[in-house]
Each structure stands twice: as structure tokens, then as C-alpha cells.
Design a protein around this motif. Structure first.
Motif, PDB file in Angstrom:
ATOM      1  N   GLY A  31     -27.608  -0.701 -14.558  1.00  0.00           N
ATOM      2  CA  GLY A  31     -28.908  -0.420 -14.119  1.00  0.00           C
ATOM      3  C   GLY A  31     -29.593   0.886 -14.898  1.00  0.00           C
ATOM      4  N   ILE A  32     -28.591   1.976 -14.904  1.00  0.00           N
ATOM      5  CA  ILE A  32     -28.970   3.198 -15.504  1.00  0.00           C
ATOM      6  C   ILE A  32     -28.856   3.159 -17.029  1.00  0.00           C
ATOM      7  CG2 ILE A  32     -28.328   5.376 -15.786  1.00  0.00           C
ATOM      8  CD1 ILE A  32     -27.133   5.528 -12.917  1.00  0.00           C
ATOM      9  N   LYS A  33     -28.019   2.312 -17.542  1.00  0.00           N
ATOM     10  CA  LYS A  33     -27.710   1.909 -19.040  1.00  0.00           C
ATOM     11  C   LYS A  33     -29.172   1.348 -19.604  1.00  0.00           C
ATOM     12  CE  LYS A  33     -22.764   1.764 -18.956  1.00  0.00           C
ATOM     13  NZ  LYS A  33     -21.729   0.728 -19.020  1.00  0.00           N
ATOM     14  N   ALA A  34     -29.655   0.415 -18.585  1.00  0.00           N
ATOM     15  CA  ALA A  34     -30.799  -0.319 -19.042  1.00  0.00           C
ATOM     16  C   ALA A  34     -32.186   0.511 -18.590  1.00  0.00           C
ATOM     17  CB  ALA A  34     -31.102  -1.494 -18.238  1.00  0.00           C
ATOM     18  N   SER A  35     -32.071   1.721 -18.353  1.00  0.00           N
ATOM     19  CA  SER A  35     -33.071   2.464 -17.803  1.00  0.00           C
ATOM     20  C   SER A  35     -33.811   3.598 -18.863  1.00  0.00           C
ATOM     21  CB  SER A  35     -32.918   3.372 -16.706  1.00  0.00           C
ATOM     22  OG  SER A  35     -31.919   4.417 -17.072  1.00  0.00           O
ATOM     23  N   LYS A  36     -34.961   3.780 -18.801  1.00  0.00           N
ATOM     24  CA  LYS A  36     -35.812   4.720 -20.014  1.00  0.00           C
ATOM     25  C   LYS A  36     -36.152   5.950 -19.144  1.00  0.00           C
ATOM     26  CE  LYS A  36     -37.295   0.635 -22.287  1.00  0.00           C
ATOM     27  NZ  LYS A  36     -38.578   0.042 -22.654  1.00  0.00           N
ATOM     28  N   GLY A  37     -36.109   6.158 -18.138  1.00  0.00           N
ATOM     29  CA  GLY A  37     -36.560   7.232 -17.540  1.00  0.00           C
ATOM     30  C   GLY A  37     -35.672   8.569 -17.692  1.00  0.00           C
ATOM     31  N   GLN A  38     -36.126   9.973 -17.308  1.00  0.00           N
ATOM     32  CA  GLN A  38     -35.505  10.889 -17.537  1.00  0.00           C
ATOM     33  C   GLN A  38     -34.663  11.132 -16.323  1.00  0.00           C
ATOM     34  OE1 GLN A  38     -38.715  10.547 -18.165  1.00  0.00           O
ATOM     35  NE2 GLN A  38     -39.481  12.109 -20.094  1.00  0.00           N
ATOM     36  N   LEU A  39     -35.404  10.864 -15.270  1.00  0.00           N
ATOM     37  CA  LEU A  39     -34.652  10.959 -13.748  1.00  0.00           C
ATOM     38  C   LEU A  39     -34.291   9.698 -13.138  1.00  0.00           C
ATOM     39  CD1 LEU A  39     -37.485  13.473 -12.562  1.00  0.00           C
ATOM     40  CD2 LEU A  39     -35.534  14.153 -13.839  1.00  0.00           C
ATOM     41  N   ILE A  40     -33.112   9.934 -12.319  1.00  0.00           N
ATOM     42  CA  ILE A  40     -32.598   8.613 -11.768  1.00  0.00           C
ATOM     43  C   ILE A  40     -32.644   8.749 -10.369  1.00  0.00           C
ATOM     44  CG2 ILE A  40     -30.724   7.395 -11.776  1.00  0.00           C
ATOM     45  CD1 ILE A  40     -31.734   7.151 -14.486  1.00  0.00           C
ATOM     46  N   LEU A  41     -33.028   7.455  -9.662  1.00  0.00           N
ATOM     47  CA  LEU A  41     -33.023   7.777  -7.975  1.00  0.00           C
ATOM     48  C   LEU A  41     -32.365   6.370  -7.859  1.00  0.00           C
ATOM     49  CD1 LEU A  41     -33.905   8.649  -5.256  1.00  0.00           C
ATOM     50  CD2 LEU A  41     -35.891   7.320  -5.463  1.00  0.00           C
ATOM     51  N   PRO A  42     -31.106   6.314  -7.222  1.00  0.00           N
ATOM     52  CA  PRO A  42     -30.389   5.124  -6.725  1.00  0.00           C
ATOM     53  C   PRO A  42     -31.048   4.516  -5.394  1.00  0.00           C
ATOM     54  CG  PRO A  42     -28.924   6.552  -7.288  1.00  0.00           C
ATOM     55  CD  PRO A  42     -30.155   7.325  -7.140  1.00  0.00           C
ATOM     56  N   LEU A  43     -31.157   3.441  -5.380  1.00  0.00           N
ATOM     57  CA  LEU A  43     -31.755   2.852  -3.877  1.00  0.00           C
ATOM     58  C   LEU A  43     -30.907   1.586  -3.596  1.00  0.00           C
ATOM     59  CD1 LEU A  43     -34.091   3.054  -1.708  1.00  0.00           C
ATOM     60  CD2 LEU A  43     -35.472   1.802  -3.128  1.00  0.00           C
ATOM     61  N   ASP A  44     -30.514   1.530  -2.355  1.00  0.00           N
ATOM     62  CA  ASP A  44     -29.733   0.262  -1.969  1.00  0.00           C
ATOM     63  C   ASP A  44     -30.827  -0.730  -1.398  1.00  0.00           C
ATOM     64  OD1 ASP A  44     -27.284   1.407  -2.726  1.00  0.00           O
ATOM     65  OD2 ASP A  44     -26.655   1.667  -0.705  1.00  0.00           O
ATOM     66  N   ALA A  45     -30.495  -1.945  -1.956  1.00  0.00           N
ATOM     67  CA  ALA A  45     -31.434  -2.994  -1.593  1.00  0.00           C
ATOM     68  C   ALA A  45     -32.017  -3.231  -0.232  1.00  0.00           C
ATOM     69  CB  ALA A  45     -30.807  -4.313  -2.273  1.00  0.00           C
ATOM     70  N   ASP A  46     -31.161  -2.446   0.754  1.00  0.00           N
ATOM     71  CA  ASP A  46     -31.718  -2.658   2.264  1.00  0.00           C
ATOM     72  C   ASP A  46     -32.257  -1.240   2.816  1.00  0.00           C
ATOM     73  OD1 ASP A  46     -29.039  -1.480   1.954  1.00  0.00           O
ATOM     74  OD2 ASP A  46     -28.532  -2.417   3.824  1.00  0.00           O
ATOM     75  N   ASP A  47     -32.346  -0.217   2.020  1.00  0.00           N
ATOM     76  CA  ASP A  47     -32.915   0.702   2.295  1.00  0.00           C
ATOM     77  C   ASP A  47     -34.572   0.935   1.828  1.00  0.00           C
ATOM     78  OD1 ASP A  47     -30.479   1.318   3.476  1.00  0.00           O
ATOM     79  OD2 ASP A  47     -29.825   2.471   1.575  1.00  0.00           O
ATOM     80  N   VAL A  48     -35.123   2.151   2.368  1.00  0.00           N
ATOM     81  CA  VAL A  48     -36.374   2.496   2.208  1.00  0.00           C
ATOM     82  C   VAL A  48     -36.946   3.662   1.777  1.00  0.00           C
ATOM     83  CG1 VAL A  48     -38.869   2.085   3.562  1.00  0.00           C
ATOM     84  CG2 VAL A  48     -37.136   0.367   3.937  1.00  0.00           C
ATOM     85  N   LEU A  49     -37.651   3.893   1.113  1.00  0.00           N
ATOM     86  CA  LEU A  49     -38.242   5.250   0.495  1.00  0.00           C
ATOM     87  C   LEU A  49     -39.560   5.648   1.334  1.00  0.00           C
ATOM     88  CD1 LEU A  49     -37.982   5.074  -3.199  1.00  0.00           C
ATOM     89  CD2 LEU A  49     -36.625   6.226  -1.481  1.00  0.00           C
ATOM     90  N   HIS A  50     -39.826   6.591   1.624  1.00  0.00           N
ATOM     91  CA  HIS A  50     -41.142   7.218   2.196  1.00  0.00           C
ATOM     92  C   HIS A  50     -42.176   7.315   1.026  1.00  0.00           C
ATOM     93  CE1 HIS A  50     -44.191  10.024   3.715  1.00  0.00           C
ATOM     94  NE2 HIS A  50     -43.849   9.850   4.853  1.00  0.00           N
ATOM     95  N   PRO A  51     -43.264   7.039   1.298  1.00  0.00           N
ATOM     96  CA  PRO A  51     -44.329   6.957   0.114  1.00  0.00           C
ATOM     97  C   PRO A  51     -44.456   8.169  -0.410  1.00  0.00           C
ATOM     98  CG  PRO A  51     -45.352   5.824   2.137  1.00  0.00           C
ATOM     99  CD  PRO A  51     -44.009   6.529   2.582  1.00  0.00           C
ATOM    100  N   ALA A  52     -44.145   9.310   0.023  1.00  0.00           N
ATOM    101  CA  ALA A  52     -44.265  10.653  -0.683  1.00  0.00           C
ATOM    102  C   ALA A  52     -42.674  11.074  -1.309  1.00  0.00           C
ATOM    103  CB  ALA A  52     -44.710  11.799   0.178  1.00  0.00           C
ATOM    104  N   TYR A  53     -41.958  10.227  -1.334  1.00  0.00           N
ATOM    105  CA  TYR A  53     -40.537  10.627  -1.816  1.00  0.00           C
ATOM    106  C   TYR A  53     -40.492  11.146  -3.133  1.00  0.00           C
ATOM    107  CZ  TYR A  53     -35.398  10.834  -2.750  1.00  0.00           C
ATOM    108  OH  TYR A  53     -34.262  10.969  -3.031  1.00  0.00           O
ATOM    109  N   LEU A  54     -40.880  10.572  -3.947  1.00  0.00           N
ATOM    110  CA  LEU A  54     -41.021  11.017  -5.531  1.00  0.00           C
ATOM    111  C   LEU A  54     -42.114  11.945  -5.697  1.00  0.00           C
ATOM    112  CD1 LEU A  54     -40.715   7.620  -7.581  1.00  0.00           C
ATOM    113  CD2 LEU A  54     -39.075   9.262  -7.140  1.00  0.00           C
ATOM    114  N   SER A  55     -43.148  12.038  -5.118  1.00  0.00           N
ATOM    115  CA  SER A  55     -44.237  12.914  -5.247  1.00  0.00           C
ATOM    116  C   SER A  55     -43.773  14.446  -4.898  1.00  0.00           C
ATOM    117  CB  SER A  55     -45.593  12.638  -4.769  1.00  0.00           C
ATOM    118  OG  SER A  55     -45.437  12.748  -3.214  1.00  0.00           O
TER     119      SER A  55
END
Length: 291
Positions: A78-102
Motif C-alpha cells: 500500500g505504501i509503495k502505491a501511495s503518493k502522500g508525504q505522511l503515512i498512517l496504517p489503519l487495520d480494517a477493523d479499527d476506527v479513527l476519531h474524526p479529529a485524528y489527522l487534524s
């Protein structure tokens, strides 16, 4: 205005039934400059169907398929295919708070001596709103990471650091691959990590999971692998290293003594006494016949 793109990498192996909730939490991020790469790691369920629905919904979602290679391999793909300067792994059964990135992205961008940034984690079983335990990691330096993984896999870091250390170790297929990866980043950069004291990430606690299997069945072998891969870190911390190892030995010995002194163990020995006597008698008879 922040312009750094974040690539959120979501490996999925037979977790299509959880994937919607996870991707919904990505879509709800208040920080909008992201892409989300769903990596189907050879799933045998309807992962591709779910992924395609999200790609149709928002062009920031992307899809990568590979034959099953394990979590480290899927993250690397996934990272090889990415274009972003920053990376955040997220497993398919987990959840982010809406303000995580901000909340986390600006702190990482503004501090060039910071390699990784993470937060407190809420553990849940069905819904993130029903959090039953909060994980509050400690420390800021590599020495705090030697004997305990203080960072969950869903932590934010720079893609350039992933490139520098060669990605996740794809030989580590039984767990704790993120722990070894964090050690390599901190060792290579000489930088620190930071924990934001807020619950901004939610971890789904399943009865059967890679983490449960790693802790139950592979913990010792994985730690041995990490120590032997990074001997200079533990040699430099030799006094603490030996103290930790002997603490584990003494803890195991006390546990063994406690078991042997328990009523259940003594009763078991008593009930097995006739069986042991019979086994010994048969063995003696066999030896005498052979003689």
C-alpha cells in the motif's frame, strides 16, 4: 493551510464485514487532504466488492490487490502505491476519531525532531462509543521502546523514514512487526516519538486476532527475533536488559510454584498416581522381556 497529503493504508484480509466502519471513519476526517489505499491481501470474502463501493463514493479511496503475503507485505504494498508525504496504517477493523489527522498532522510537520506521533487508544468490541479500556502509552525515546511496544500500529510517520529503513519486515508474520519497525525508524533517525493524551484511535478487541495470537503463542520468539536483530540497542542498555530478563525468569518460577502448590495440581497428581504406577510397571516388564 496544511498541504501535506496523508496516505492511509488499510490492509484487509477477510475483514470485509468490518471494512465499512473503518472507511467511514476515514471519510469523516476533518483534515481532508488524504488518500486511502485499501490493500486486499488475498481475501476470500467480499473485500473487493466493499472496496469498490467506497472507490465509487469518493475518488480519494484507491484499491490494491495482492496474493496473501501477510500484514507487513500488505502495508508495504500500500505504501509503495501511495503518493502522500505522511503515512498512517489503519487495520480494517479499527476506527479513527474524526479529529485524528487534524490534531496529529500539524504536530508532526512542525517538529522536525519528531519521527512518530500517536495518541491514547480506546478498546471496543462492537462500537467505538462503548470503549471499555483506554491504553495510555508512555515515553518519548527509543529506550522506552526496548521492552514494551509503546506505539500502536496506527501511528503517523513520514514516508521518507519508511523508505530509509526499507519498510516493514516481511519475515515477521506472527505479530509485533510494527514494534520492530518503530525501533528501526527511531534508531535510523535518532529522533523521538510523541503521545497525544487524547483518545483519537479505537482498537477493536476480537476474541481471535493477530495480536491475541502473538501474545498467547509467539511472544517469546518474536522478542528473541527483535533482540537478535538489534543487539546493539540491548547491549547499550545491558544492565536494564539483564534485569528485565531475570525478572521474567523469576516471574515464571513463581507462577510455576503457585501452580504446583494449588489444590487442583495436587488433586491431579493424586488421581494420576495409579496411571503412573501402571505405566512404570509396563515399562519394567518390557525391559525385562528385552533383556
Amino acid at each position: 493551510m496544511l498541504t501535506h497529503q496523508v496516505s492511509i493504508i488499510v490492509p484487509c484480509y477477510n475483514h470485509a464485514h468490518f471494512l465499512d466502519m473503518s472507511l467511514e471513519s476515514v471519510l469523516r476526517q476533518s483534515y481532508s487532504h488524504w488518500e486511502c489505499i485499501i490493500v486486499n491481501d488475498g481475501s476470500q470474502d467480499h473485500t473487493e466488492v466493499v472496496a469498490q463501493q467506497w472507490i465509487n463514493k469518493d475518488q480519494r479511496f484507491k484499491y490494491v490487490y495482492q496474493h496473501n503475503g501477510g500484514l507487513s507485505s500488505a502495508r508495504n504494498a500500500g505504501i509503495k502505491a501511495s503518493k502522500g508525504q505522511l503515512i498512517l496504517p489503519l487495520d480494517a477493523d479499527d476506527v479513527l476519531h474524526p479529529a485524528y489527522l487534524s490534531k496529529l498532522v500539524p504536530l508532526l510537520i512542525e517538529n522536525h525532531k519528531l519521527a512518530i506521533i500517536s495518541c491514547y487508544t480506546g478498546f471496543f468490541k462492537s462500537k467505538p462509543s462503548n470503549t471499555y479500556f483506554i491504553l495510555e502509552p508512555k515515553g518519548t525515546e527509543i529506550k522506552n521502546m526496548l521492552y514494551l511496544n509503546q506505539l500502536v500500529a496506527t501511528s503517523l510517520y513520514r514516508k521518507s523514514d519508511w523508505e530509509q529503513v526499507g519498510g516493514y519486515d516481511e519475515q515477521m508474520k506472527t505479530g509485533f512487526e510494527d514494534w520492530e519497525f518503530w525501533l528501526r525508524i527511531l534508531k535510523a533517525t535518532g529522533e523521538s516519538y510523541r503521545i497525544i493524551p487524547e483518545v483519537l484511535f479505537y482498537y477493536r478487541k476480537a476474541k481471535q486476532s493477530m495480536l491475541v495470537d502473538a501474545v498467547t503463542n509467539h511472544q517469546e520468539s518474536i522478542k528473541k527475533y527483535i533482540i537478535q536483530k538489534h543487539p546493539e540497542l540491548y547491549i547499550a542498555d545491558f544492565k536494564n536488559f539483564t534485569a528485565v530478563q531475570f525478572h521474567h525468569l523469576m516471574t515464571a518460577r513463581e507462577k510455576e510454584k503457585s501452580i504446583k502448590n494449588s489444590a487442583e495440581f495436587k488433586l491431579g497428581r493424586l488421581l494420576l498416581k495409579p496411571y503412573r504406577w501402571l505405566t512404570s510397571l509396563v515399562a519394567r516388564n518390557n525391559r525385562s522381556k528385552q533383556g
